[in-house]
Design a protein around this motif. Structure first.
Motif, mmCIF file in Angstrom:
data_model
loop_
_atom_site.group_PDB
_atom_site.id
_atom_site.type_symbol
_atom_site.label_atom_id
_atom_site.label_comp_id
_atom_site.label_asym_id
_atom_site.label_seq_id
_atom_site.Cartn_x
_atom_site.Cartn_y
_atom_site.Cartn_z
ATOM 1 N N PRO A 116 0.869 -1.238 0.085
ATOM 2 C CA PRO A 116 -0.052 -0.089 0.115
ATOM 3 C C PRO A 116 0.927 1.294 0.116
ATOM 4 O O PRO A 116 0.349 2.238 -0.443
ATOM 5 N N GLU A 117 2.296 1.123 0.521
ATOM 6 C CA GLU A 117 2.824 2.528 0.360
ATOM 7 C C GLU A 117 3.303 2.850 -1.024
ATOM 8 O O GLU A 117 3.324 4.098 -1.154
ATOM 9 N N PHE A 118 3.048 2.236 -1.972
ATOM 10 C CA PHE A 118 3.470 2.279 -3.270
ATOM 11 C C PHE A 118 2.206 2.750 -4.009
ATOM 12 O O PHE A 118 2.073 3.061 -5.260
ATOM 13 N N ARG A 119 0.928 3.058 -3.383
ATOM 14 C CA ARG A 119 -0.382 3.267 -4.193
ATOM 15 C C ARG A 119 -0.461 4.529 -4.707
ATOM 16 O O ARG A 119 0.109 5.696 -4.232
ATOM 17 N N GLY A 120 -0.522 4.570 -5.980
ATOM 18 C CA GLY A 120 -0.503 5.915 -6.829
ATOM 19 C C GLY A 120 0.635 6.428 -7.361
ATOM 20 O O GLY A 120 0.684 7.461 -8.052
ATOM 21 N N ILE A 158 6.590 1.137 -8.056
ATOM 22 C CA ILE A 158 5.987 -0.360 -8.508
ATOM 23 C C ILE A 158 4.598 -0.162 -8.887
ATOM 24 O O ILE A 158 3.751 0.476 -8.339
ATOM 25 N N TYR A 159 4.216 -1.173 -9.949
ATOM 26 C CA TYR A 159 2.712 -0.760 -10.592
ATOM 27 C C TYR A 159 1.846 -1.599 -9.763
ATOM 28 O O TYR A 159 2.199 -3.036 -9.481
ATOM 29 N N GLY A 160 0.751 -1.002 -9.390
ATOM 30 C CA GLY A 160 -0.437 -1.850 -8.507
ATOM 31 C C GLY A 160 -1.698 -1.017 -8.994
ATOM 32 O O GLY A 160 -1.818 -0.123 -9.429
ATOM 33 N N VAL A 194 -6.760 3.546 -7.658
ATOM 34 C CA VAL A 194 -5.815 3.938 -8.644
ATOM 35 C C VAL A 194 -4.994 2.959 -9.700
ATOM 36 O O VAL A 194 -5.297 1.748 -9.054
ATOM 37 N N TYR A 195 -4.881 3.229 -10.814
ATOM 38 C CA TYR A 195 -4.294 2.285 -11.829
ATOM 39 C C TYR A 195 -2.967 2.710 -12.012
ATOM 40 O O TYR A 195 -2.406 3.334 -12.888
ATOM 41 N N GLY A 196 -1.978 2.179 -11.532
ATOM 42 C CA GLY A 196 -0.598 2.759 -11.313
ATOM 43 C C GLY A 196 -0.496 3.902 -10.763
ATOM 44 O O GLY A 196 -0.763 4.032 -9.532
ATOM 45 N N ASN A 197 -0.222 5.114 -11.544
ATOM 46 C CA ASN A 197 -0.302 6.211 -11.163
ATOM 47 C C ASN A 197 -1.460 7.194 -11.591
ATOM 48 O O ASN A 197 -1.290 8.390 -11.367
ATOM 49 N N LEU A 198 -2.228 6.583 -11.922
ATOM 50 C CA LEU A 198 -3.552 7.263 -12.577
ATOM 51 C C LEU A 198 -4.739 7.100 -11.441
ATOM 52 O O LEU A 198 -5.115 5.942 -11.156
ATOM 53 N N PRO A 201 5.946 -1.386 -16.664
ATOM 54 C CA PRO A 201 4.380 -1.146 -16.481
ATOM 55 C C PRO A 201 4.219 0.478 -16.699
ATOM 56 O O PRO A 201 3.072 0.796 -17.022
ATOM 57 N N PHE A 202 5.118 1.186 -16.408
ATOM 58 C CA PHE A 202 5.173 2.755 -16.686
ATOM 59 C C PHE A 202 5.595 3.276 -17.841
ATOM 60 O O PHE A 202 5.720 4.523 -18.033
ATOM 61 N N ASP A 203 5.895 2.327 -18.787
ATOM 62 C CA ASP A 203 6.431 2.702 -20.237
ATOM 63 C C ASP A 203 7.597 3.533 -20.242
ATOM 64 O O ASP A 203 7.764 4.549 -21.062
ATOM 65 N N GLU A 204 8.591 3.487 -19.269
ATOM 66 C CA GLU A 204 9.644 4.332 -19.323
ATOM 67 C C GLU A 204 10.447 4.097 -20.366
ATOM 68 O O GLU A 204 11.479 4.870 -20.758
#
Length: 757
Positions: free
Chosen positions: A330-334, A338-340, A376-380, A709-712
């Motif tokens: 949950p710390e990575f949410r948004g 790390i994609y979640g 949230v979908y990744g950072n969206l 997953p973030f298309d970097e």
């Protein structure tokens, strides 16, 4: 030799003397005998069937205590203990009560009034709790996988949200009702459908084809009405719990509480938890979304003078689900490390029915729900609130050969989110609208064999103006065992794009809306034939076959093909057609063997600019089966269930995408064993997905660019198109929408049910 002869004679005499007792009687309803009912003595091989008048006789019984079991198609089985002595002939009569699976059960969905299923001009399929128990699931969404022509569609490999397809049509064309109230729509269809406890369901009614004349928007392709138990008839206490080999835990608990002589309350709680990180396909993403949800349901029924109806129900639902990379917490949410995909859902509902205290049959129905989504979908981020209020007044009036229904309804829709769906020149503007409706229905019974139903509905939407939806249905009853139906109907749907299409919110494709979206319209014709066969030996056969054709105008479908980096939404400049054949065959044998087999062939396509293409994520054919066998002597039943799906076109990212353009023919099969030898208890267990089928077979991967997953590391050219590189040889972006079935493989399960009446 003489001694041997004497000994043999003595044994034979003793055996025949000890087997001379018998039992006989009448198996009947309250009015008449039941022919060809099954009668047997538990724990023995002694049994028979009743004759044409309902009488039975079992002879050659030894003295002792026994249990006589009587059962018949359409009735609840009855067990009666009895004691029999030497040379006794006792009489034991048994009265059977109709069961929820009766062939002539009552349905309400097709006409908004309770009618016999056989007398209904609209074909309605009915599924009881017994059907759901043959393949136990934690939600109604999964339970429908063995219904012919109905397919739960998973729309995302990461968060595993989905919708329900009927005859190949996308989920938004299916209206889901609870007790006749349209409270499961929009956000609820995608995110709240899994929270309905199976233990609270009395029956499920399914209508295939438009039903907008009675139910308004969204009932374009069909509807599913989930009817909950009446508290006055529910058991005093029930519990159902099971666990699977994947670490899923599901618990349903309910209790009936009598409050005085005229009020009863039913309380049901469903809790489901899955918290195992499993990645069998090796892409570093969860194969199954982790979930923690609770649903609390309460229903009140009140006894009133003249048996007038009054019920009030409410439900609270909360779910925390996430899927993504295995390292996600949950710390990575948004964030973008790390994609979640993390979804918090809070939802509450209230619904009720009240029959007005007047001589005429006037019914007031109402519902309200509030759905809050924090995702949230990744950072969206996707933050949304939806509120739907509904009120309807109907007057049921019979005049001569006319069975009339008059009604008026008001629907209130509120929707707000943080996407472009609620943005205009003034900034964020919630979508808020009130839609009034009027409808009339007349069923004319020309004779016992012929009836005609005609209906008309008028809705006013200030965004789209006047909307008219007529329908007609004709029923010809050749005999009590042969019925032919013709249904013609129209439907409409006002689109809430972001609440219905998960693909618009996830992945890296840009969402393009090219125009103001107009309501979709549909026209449908459905031919249905029902045949029942009663054999002399007690075997029963039912054949239910349909042919359907639906034509859409203004249809809105996501366009994945024009630009692989975009999802384009606009009204189809052409036509979309769904047509096909569907049939169910049910057979029940006196020995306890029963099977239900269904098959559907469908052609769902869209034509634009003279080019016809198969609709994406739509199979050509489906099959379902349910085979059951009861071993009465040991109180054991065996259920073998399964489905079969034909190839469907899948959404590829680019011309270089190495994944298969079409899915293979695939099947999910299950087996279950249930022991009912202890009063009030049922022990069950089995194996799900016997073939261990998952979508990653014969595919290099399922999720595109799961490693980025973030298309970097995705490179674009001057036109914004993805460029093939050494790191990205197939010119892909991250996308989890390539999904057509569950990623969950083979697993065992064990469960226990406990019921007190």
């Amino acid at each position: 030799m003489k001694r041997f002869t004497y000994f043999f004679f003595l044994i034979s005499f003793t055996f025949s003397w000890s087997q001379s007792a018998s039992i006989k009687g009448l198996i009947s309803t309250d009015a008449e005998g039941i022919p060809f009912a099954n009668v047997y003595i538990k724990g023995t091989k002694n049994g028979t069937a009743t004759n044409e008048e309902g009488f039975y006789s079992i002879t050659n019984l030894s003295p002792g205590n026994y249990i006589l079991v009587a059962s018949a198609i359409g009735y609840e089985a009855v067990r009666k203990p009895f004691l029999i002595g030497k040379e006794d002939t006792i009489t034991l009569n048994i009265t059977l009560q109709p069961s929820a699976e009766a062939l002539d059960e009552m349905v309400v969905t097709g006409t908004l009034k309770a009618v016999s299923r056989l007398e209904s001009a609209v074909p309605v399929e009915v599924y009881s709790p017994t059907f759901l128990k043959k393949n136990p699931t934690p939600s109604i969404f999964e339970a429908l996988q063995n219904v012919n022509g109905v397919r739960p569609q998973i729309n995302c490999n990461v968060c595993n949200t989905g919708d329900i397809h009927i005859n190949g049509l996308e989920g938004p064309y299916t209206l889901v009702l609870i007790d006749g109230m349209p409270i499961v729509s929009g956000l609820g269809t995608v995110y709240g459908l899994s929270g309905i406890p199976n233990s609270l369901i009395d029956q499920i009614e399914i209508v295939k084809g438009p039903a907008s004349t009675l139910y308004g928007s969204e009932a374009v392709g069909g509807l599913i009405n989930i009817i909950t138990k009446n508290t006055l008839e529910a058991p005093d206490f029930f519990a159902d719990a099971f666990v699977t080999g994947w670490g899923e835990y599901n618990l349903d608990v309910g209790a009936k509480v009598a409050i005085g002589k005229k009020t009863a309350m039913l309380l049901g709680v469903n809790y489901f938890k899955y918290d195992q990180l499993i990645d069998n396909n090796g892409d570093n993403f969860t194969d199954l979304t982790l979930q923690d949800r609770i649903s609390i349901f309460q229903k009140w029924n009140f006894k009133r003078d003249k048996s007038r109806l009054f019920s009030l129900a409410g439900r609270f639902f909360y779910e925390d689900r996430w899927g993504g990379e295995l390292q996600w917490t949950p710390e990575f949410r948004g964030g973008d490390e790390i994609y979640g995909e993390s979804i918090y859902t809070r939802r509450w509902e209230i619904l009720g029915q009240y029959q007005l205290p007047v001589d005429e049959k006037v019914m007031l129905s109402f519902s309200y729900n509030d759905h809050s989504q924090n995702s949230v979908y990744g950072n969206l981020p996707y933050l949304a609130d939806q509120r739907i209020g509904f009120s309807q007044l109907t007057w049921d009036k019979a005049i001569g050969k006319h069975d009339l229904l008059f009604g008026g309804a008001v629907r209130y829709n509120y929707y707000d989110d943080d996407t472009a769906a609620t943005q205009d020149l003034r900034g964020n503007q919630a979508d808020e609208i009130i839609i009034p409706s009027l409808f009339i229905q007349d069923e004319i019974k020309f004779s016992k064999k012929h009836s005609l139903l005609a209906g008309f509905r008028y809705d006013y939407d200030n965004r789209h103006g006047n909307i008219f939806t007529p329908r007609a249905a004709y029923r010809f009853k050749f005999s009590d065992n042969d019925i032919f139906r013709v249904n013609f109907g129209t439907g409409f749907r006002v689109v809430n794009l972001f609440t219905e299409d998960h693909a618009a919110l996830t992945g890296a494709r840009d969402v393009i809306i090219t125009e103001e979206l107009n309501p979709e319209r549909s026209t449908n014709i459905n031919l249905n034939y029902l045949k029942k066969i009663y054999a002399d030996n007690g075997t029963f056969v039912s054949i239910d076959a349909s042919a359907f054709y639906t034509r859409f105008s203004n249809q809105i479908l996501p366009d994945y093909d024009t630009n692989p980096n975009q999802i384009i939404y606009d009204n189809l400049n052409g036509k979309s057609v769904s047509k096909g054949l569907s049939a169910n065959l049910e057979t029940v044998f006196p020995n306890g063997l029963r099977f239900l087999v269904g098959a559907t062939y469908q052609d769902v396509s869209q034509t634009e600019n003279g080019v016809t293409t198969q609709q994406i994520l739509t199979e050509r054919f489906t099959g379902t089966w349910n085979v059951s066998y009861n071993i009465r002597a040991i109180d054991l039943s065996i259920d073998y269930t399964g489905n079969l799906y034909g190839p469907m076109r899948l959404p590829l990212i680019s011309d270089l995408d190495p994944r298969s353009e079409f899915s293979p023919t695939w099947s999910i099969q299950n087996i279950q064993f249930t022991y009912k030898g202890i009063p009030d208890f049922e022990f069950y267990g089995g194996v799900k997905n016997l073939l261990n089928w998952t979508p990653n077979r014969n595919n290099p991967f399922i999720i595109a660019r799961a490693n980025d997953p973030f298309d970097e590391n995705v490179q674009l050219n001057n036109q914004g198109n993805v460029v093939a590189t050494a790191d990205n040889p197939f010119a892909l972006t991250f996308d989890p929408s390539y999904v057509y079935g569950p990623n969950q493989g083979i697993r065992g399960f064990l469960g226990l049910r406990y019921t007190i009446f």
